[in-house]
Structures are given as structure tokens and as C-alpha cells.
Design a protein around this motif. Structure first.
Motif, PDB file in Angstrom:
ATOM      1  N   ARG A 152       0.530 -24.458   1.031  1.00  0.00           N
ATOM      2  CA  ARG A 152       1.446 -23.354   0.816  1.00  0.00           C
ATOM      3  C   ARG A 152       1.988 -22.756   2.116  1.00  0.00           C
ATOM      4  O   ARG A 152       3.131 -22.285   2.159  1.00  0.00           O
ATOM      5  N   ALA A 153       1.170 -22.804   3.175  1.00  0.00           N
ATOM      6  CA  ALA A 153       1.602 -22.208   4.446  1.00  0.00           C
ATOM      7  C   ALA A 153       2.859 -22.901   4.996  1.00  0.00           C
ATOM      8  O   ALA A 153       3.490 -22.387   5.925  1.00  0.00           O
ATOM      9  N   SER A 154       3.266 -24.035   4.415  1.00  0.00           N
ATOM     10  CA  SER A 154       4.499 -24.713   4.844  1.00  0.00           C
ATOM     11  C   SER A 154       5.715 -23.802   4.727  1.00  0.00           C
ATOM     12  O   SER A 154       6.698 -23.969   5.452  1.00  0.00           O
ATOM     13  N   PRO A 168       3.820 -16.442  -5.881  1.00  0.00           N
ATOM     14  CA  PRO A 168       5.256 -16.609  -5.632  1.00  0.00           C
ATOM     15  C   PRO A 168       5.613 -16.411  -4.155  1.00  0.00           C
ATOM     16  O   PRO A 168       4.767 -16.001  -3.365  1.00  0.00           O
ATOM     17  N   VAL A 169       6.878 -16.692  -3.824  1.00  0.00           N
ATOM     18  CA  VAL A 169       7.340 -16.492  -2.439  1.00  0.00           C
ATOM     19  C   VAL A 169       8.491 -15.491  -2.393  1.00  0.00           C
ATOM     20  O   VAL A 169       9.253 -15.441  -1.435  1.00  0.00           O
ATOM     21  N   ASP A 170       8.612 -14.689  -3.448  1.00  0.00           N
ATOM     22  CA  ASP A 170       9.749 -13.761  -3.543  1.00  0.00           C
ATOM     23  C   ASP A 170       9.850 -12.799  -2.358  1.00  0.00           C
ATOM     24  O   ASP A 170      10.949 -12.469  -1.910  1.00  0.00           O
ATOM     25  N   GLN A 211       4.287  -5.006  -1.699  1.00  0.00           N
ATOM     26  CA  GLN A 211       2.912  -5.486  -1.832  1.00  0.00           C
ATOM     27  C   GLN A 211       2.550  -6.135  -0.506  1.00  0.00           C
ATOM     28  O   GLN A 211       3.415  -6.728   0.137  1.00  0.00           O
ATOM     29  N   VAL A 212       1.303  -6.009  -0.086  1.00  0.00           N
ATOM     30  CA  VAL A 212       0.899  -6.576   1.208  1.00  0.00           C
ATOM     31  C   VAL A 212       0.851  -8.099   1.099  1.00  0.00           C
ATOM     32  O   VAL A 212       0.189  -8.641   0.221  1.00  0.00           O
ATOM     33  N   SER A 213       1.570  -8.783   1.967  1.00  0.00           N
ATOM     34  CA  SER A 213       1.532 -10.251   1.975  1.00  0.00           C
ATOM     35  C   SER A 213       1.386 -10.762   3.404  1.00  0.00           C
ATOM     36  O   SER A 213       2.205 -10.448   4.276  1.00  0.00           O
ATOM     37  N   VAL A 214       0.340 -11.540   3.615  1.00  0.00           N
ATOM     38  CA  VAL A 214       0.080 -12.120   4.926  1.00  0.00           C
ATOM     39  C   VAL A 214       1.227 -13.063   5.309  1.00  0.00           C
ATOM     40  O   VAL A 214       1.850 -12.927   6.368  1.00  0.00           O
ATOM     41  N   GLY A 215       1.523 -14.001   4.439  1.00  0.00           N
ATOM     42  CA  GLY A 215       2.530 -15.018   4.744  1.00  0.00           C
ATOM     43  C   GLY A 215       3.913 -14.420   4.949  1.00  0.00           C
ATOM     44  O   GLY A 215       4.631 -14.791   5.883  1.00  0.00           O
ATOM     45  N   ALA A 216       4.313 -13.489   4.067  1.00  0.00           N
ATOM     46  CA  ALA A 216       5.652 -12.907   4.189  1.00  0.00           C
ATOM     47  C   ALA A 216       5.752 -12.105   5.488  1.00  0.00           C
ATOM     48  O   ALA A 216       6.783 -12.147   6.176  1.00  0.00           O
ATOM     49  N   THR A 254      -8.780  -8.351  -6.321  1.00  0.00           N
ATOM     50  CA  THR A 254      -7.510  -7.628  -6.474  1.00  0.00           C
ATOM     51  C   THR A 254      -6.332  -8.358  -5.825  1.00  0.00           C
ATOM     52  O   THR A 254      -5.198  -7.891  -5.931  1.00  0.00           O
ATOM     53  N   ILE A 255      -6.571  -9.473  -5.148  1.00  0.00           N
ATOM     54  CA  ILE A 255      -5.467 -10.140  -4.438  1.00  0.00           C
ATOM     55  C   ILE A 255      -4.844 -11.254  -5.285  1.00  0.00           C
ATOM     56  O   ILE A 255      -3.624 -11.332  -5.418  1.00  0.00           O
ATOM     57  N   PHE A 256      -5.683 -12.118  -5.821  1.00  0.00           N
ATOM     58  CA  PHE A 256      -5.176 -13.232  -6.632  1.00  0.00           C
ATOM     59  C   PHE A 256      -5.692 -13.110  -8.065  1.00  0.00           C
ATOM     60  O   PHE A 256      -6.852 -12.752  -8.283  1.00  0.00           O
ATOM     61  N   GLU A 257      -4.829 -13.422  -9.031  1.00  0.00           N
ATOM     62  CA  GLU A 257      -5.203 -13.168 -10.433  1.00  0.00           C
ATOM     63  C   GLU A 257      -6.069 -14.267 -11.031  1.00  0.00           C
ATOM     64  O   GLU A 257      -6.612 -14.107 -12.102  1.00  0.00           O
TER      65      GLU A 257
END
Ligand code: UD1
Length: 419
Positions: A94-96, A124-126, A163-168, A328-331
């Protein structure tokens, strides 16, 4: 396909060397795309995900040199020859998606497959796409690909993450370094790997303020230059081997580990009855008495990391009393639960929480997991279980743990890879 066989019940004793952080190395490799010169990265871990990122950079025709021939020091950068990140590589990791921002910043056009990666929820990557749109990119989704383009340079913007996102945060941080004007990232992720990335970008000539905070302010510059950066130690690898020492009992020195980024994990382990001693050269982890059940909720940094939830659950499976683990991060990050239960654990999932009732002993079994941290939690359970455990689908482990079985075997675990 390789498997790992463990005969449980042996306490651990010895030293385990902690490598460079996978989740810092991946965005740092992508940061090499931002310069025509060379970014030299030291302390690169040898992992399947790093190889995947190297092949992705290769497909984009970006120069990548293995300076010592051992994969530990990489020099990345140069002209970008292609702007298409194909499905075959992106689906593996996913990190791609992180190449999207740098491609737009450098060449103004990108086609990146929508990612796959660990099966831990929809992911998602929204947020990546919305942020880049705010910076002036036009984005279309077609045939499983993200097609993005920008006329001229990306433009600085104020981006508030809902929302906090590391990747975004990483994607937009990298894109903003080369944008026209000033970008503010609000409610940015504060993970130490992001601070490591920002520190490296600053060494490359980027102008970034607020490093380590949830408000990053980036003043775009026309170009970045060569730099050298040493990747920080892997806090998740550290936490995982701390759990290994805790579940198996004994004393293990984690050489090169730092307590600095493990506050929540080390505090929790201490509450469980694990002894932790900070030393100049690493962390000494000891567990002699029984383990106590402790409740945990995963949160963005500096909270308890979701990437440690599965390993901690294995530990709680053999603790005295009950523990409630809330994700609480991933469902959908409880796939290890049915496998741990097959080994005799007593775990019930209710929505985003798992109730773990500690048992006196687990029993070895053939098991299998569908993501990286879930797989390693089964290895940990195997270290404590009576009899033999065989963990299938070892390729998940190879994505994030270098020489896992060798490191544990050197501390006395009866563990081997079956090819
Ligand atoms: C990174 C880590 C991963 C870790 C995770 C959370 C790397 C390579 N991976 O993953 O090991 O488990 O942080 O600490 O560093 N989300 C959206 N829209 C988006 C992006 C994310 O809704 O555009 C959601 C995700 O589905 C998830 C949450 O935000 O529920 C956090 O995800 P994010 O922080 O983006 O995780 P990654 O960067 O993928």
C-alpha cells in the motif's frame, strides 16, 4: 511456500539487534524521487517491502544504487523516466501510493494503481487525493488507476485532515516541499517516522516547520539537493521483540533500540509486570514473574500503536486476568483472533473491542495469518505454547521482520524456517 516451526516453552536469553524502521525507510526511499541529485540512506532494513519499493522506483526509472552491496546503504535520485506505478507492484504494498505526490511535484503527471496491501480493512486513499486536489492537481479514477496531472507546479494550500493519516501526511509533506508557496498541514500525523522523513527533507533543502507536531508548515522551494540520512530504529520491531521476551520469559537485550518512541508500549508492558531498563546501547527487557492483564486502546502516535495490537494480544492471551483491547485505527484488524483461539486462547470480539481472558497455557497448532503483525503475533504465541506451532504464509513476516527466526533462535527459541 516457507513456513516457520516453533517448539514453545523455552525462555529467551541473549541480544537481538534492532534494524532501521520499515515505515520510515519506505517514505524516505520515495523522498529520493524529489531530487535530481542523490539521497543516501543508511541503516536500511533488508525486507521484502523494501525490495518492493526498490522495484517500484526501478519501474519509474529512478536511479537506485546499493552502495555497499549489502542493501543497507542506498543512493536514490536522478531523472524520472516513467510516471506509471503499475498494479502488479502497487497491489503488493500500500505504501506505493506515496509516489503519487512526488511524481506530481517532479513531472506534473502520474498514473498510480489503486493500492492493495495488508487485508486490514478498506483503507481508502481519499485523504491523499483530496489534499493533492487542493494543491491544484486534477485527479480521475479509471480502470483501477489514479490519473493525476497538474499544469505547472503544485500550489501551496491549507489542508485540514478530517482524520489522522500517516500516509496522507507523508505524501502531502513530500509534494509540498516542491510546491509553489506555503502549505499548512493541520491535524497531521505525528508518528516518529514522519519526523524522520521531515528531518531528511530539511537536509535536502526543504523548508519545514513544526516537525514532530500536528501542524506542519512547508514553504515550497524550486528544487531539493543531495543529502545523507540514517534511518531511525524500528519501534515496532523493538516492541515485538519486547513482547517476545515478555511472553517467553527470560531476559533479552534489544541492541540499538530506543525508548524515545515507545512510551505507550513500554508503559503498558511495565503495567503487565515486564521489567524494562534503558541502557545507553539499547533496552533490556526482562520477565520473571507472571503477567497481568491490562486494557489497551490503539490510537495515533503518541498513543498505543495499532501495529502492536496483535502482538500485545498474544501476550494478554496468557496473562493473569482479563484484558480489553480496542482497535480504533483499522476496522478489521482482529484476524489473528480465530487463530489464537485455535491455540487455546479465550478471546471474544465485540465490534472494535476484543475481550481476552488469560489462560494458563496455549497449545501449539498449525496456524496462518493474512497480515504482517497478525502473523508475528502467532509466532509470539508459539513461543509460549506447549508443543509445536507451524506458522504458514511466512511471506507476510518477511515484509516487515528481517531474520526473525535467526534473531529468536540466537536467544534460545526452538524456531526454524521450513523451506
Ligand atoms: C501507516 C503504516 C501502518 C500503520 C498505519 C497506522 C506505513 C508504511 N504504514 O499506514 O503500518 O498501521 O500507518 O499507524 O507507514 N484513511 C482514510 N483515507 C485515507 C488514508 C487513510 O480513510 O486517504 C484511514 C485508514 O483506512 C485508516 C486510518 O485512516 O483507518 C489510518 O490510516 P493511515 O494512517 O493512512 O495508515 P497508512 O499510512 O496506510
Amino acid at each position: 511456500m516457507d513456513r516457520i516451526r516453533i517448539r514453545g516453552g523455552k525462555p529467551l536469553s541473549g541480544t537481538i539487534a534492532i534494524g532501521g524502521a520499515k515505515n520510515a525507510a519506505l517514505p524516505l526511499m520515495v523522498a529520493g524521487m524529489l531530487t535530481d541529485e542523490k539521497l543516501t540512506l543508511a541503516n536500511v532494513p533488508r525486507l521484502a517491502d523494501i525490495e518492493t519499493m526498490a522495484s517500484l522506483l526501478g519501474v519509474l526509472d529512478i536511479g537506485i544504487d546499493d552502495l555497499n552491496g549489502d542493501g543497507r546503504v542506498l543512493a536514490i535520485g536522478g531523472a524520472i523516466g516513467s510516471n506509471e506505478a503499475p498494479y502488479d507492484i502497487v497491489r503488493k504494498m500500500r505504501a506505493s501510493i506515496l509516489v503519487l505526490g512526488p511524481l506530481l511535484a517532479r513531472v506534473g503527471e502520474a498514473r498510480v494503481s489503486l493500492p492493495g496491501g495488508c487485508a486490514i480493512g478498506t483503507r481508502p486513499v481519499d485523504l491523499h487525493l483530496k489534499g493533492l486536489t487542493q494543491m491544484g492537481a486534477e485527479i480521475d479514477l479509471e480502470g483501477g488507476y489514479i490519473s493525476a496531472r497538474v499544469a505547472g507546479r503544485l500550489k501551496g494550500a491549507t489542508i485540514l485532515f478530517p482524520q489522522v493519516s500517516v500516509g496522507a501526511t507523508e505524501n502531502l509533506l513530500m509534494a509540498a516541499t516542491l510546491a509553489d508557496g506555503r502549505t499548512e498541514l493541520l491535524n497531521a500525523a505525528r508518528e516518529p517516522e514522519i519526523a524522520d522523513l521531515a528531518t531528511c527533507l530539511i537536509a535536502m533543502g526543504a523548508k519545514i516547520e513544526g516537525v514532530g507536531s500536528d501542524r506542519l508548515v512547508i514553504e515550497g522551494v524550486p528544487r531539493l539537493h543531495a543529502a545523507r540520512h540514517t534511518i531511525l530504529p524500528d519501534r515496532i520491531e523493538t516492541g515485538t521483540y519486547a513482547c517476545a521476551a515478555a511472553i517467553a520469559g527470560g531476559a533479552v537485550m534489544l541492541a540499538g533500540a530506543s525508548a524515545a518512541h515507545l512510551g505507550a508500549v513500554l508503559r503498558t508492558l511495565a503495567e503487565c509486570g515486564v521489567e524494562i531498563e534503558e541502557r545507553p546501547d539499547g533496552l533490556m527487557i526482562r520477565r520473571e514473574a507472571g503477567l497481568r492483564g491490562v486494557d489497551v486502546m490503539t490510537e495515533p502516535y503518541p498513543g498505543f500503536p495499532t501495529d502492536m495490537q496483535a502482538q500485545f494480544m498474544a501476550l494478554m492471551a496468557v496473562a493473569d486476568g482479563a484484558a480489553m483491547l480496542t482497535e480504533t485505527i483499522f476496522e478489521n484488524r482482529f484476524m489473528h483472533v480465530p487463530e489464537l483461539n485455535r491455540m487455546g486462547a479465550r478471546i471474544n470480539v465485540h465490534g472494535a473491542s476484543a475481550i481476552v481472558r488469560g489462560v494458563a497455557a496455549l497449545s501449539g497448532a498449525p496456524v496462518m495469518a493474512t497480515d504482517l503483525r497478525a502473523s508475528v503475533s502467532l509466532v509470539l504465541a508459539g513461543l509460549a505454547a506447549q508443543g509445536e506451532t507451524v506458522v504458514n504464509r511466512v511471506y507476510h513476516l518477511d515484509r516487515g521482520y528481517e531474520a526473525l527466526e535467526a534473531k529468536l533462535a540466537a536467544c534460545g527459541a526452538a524456531i526454524e524456517r521450513i523451506r
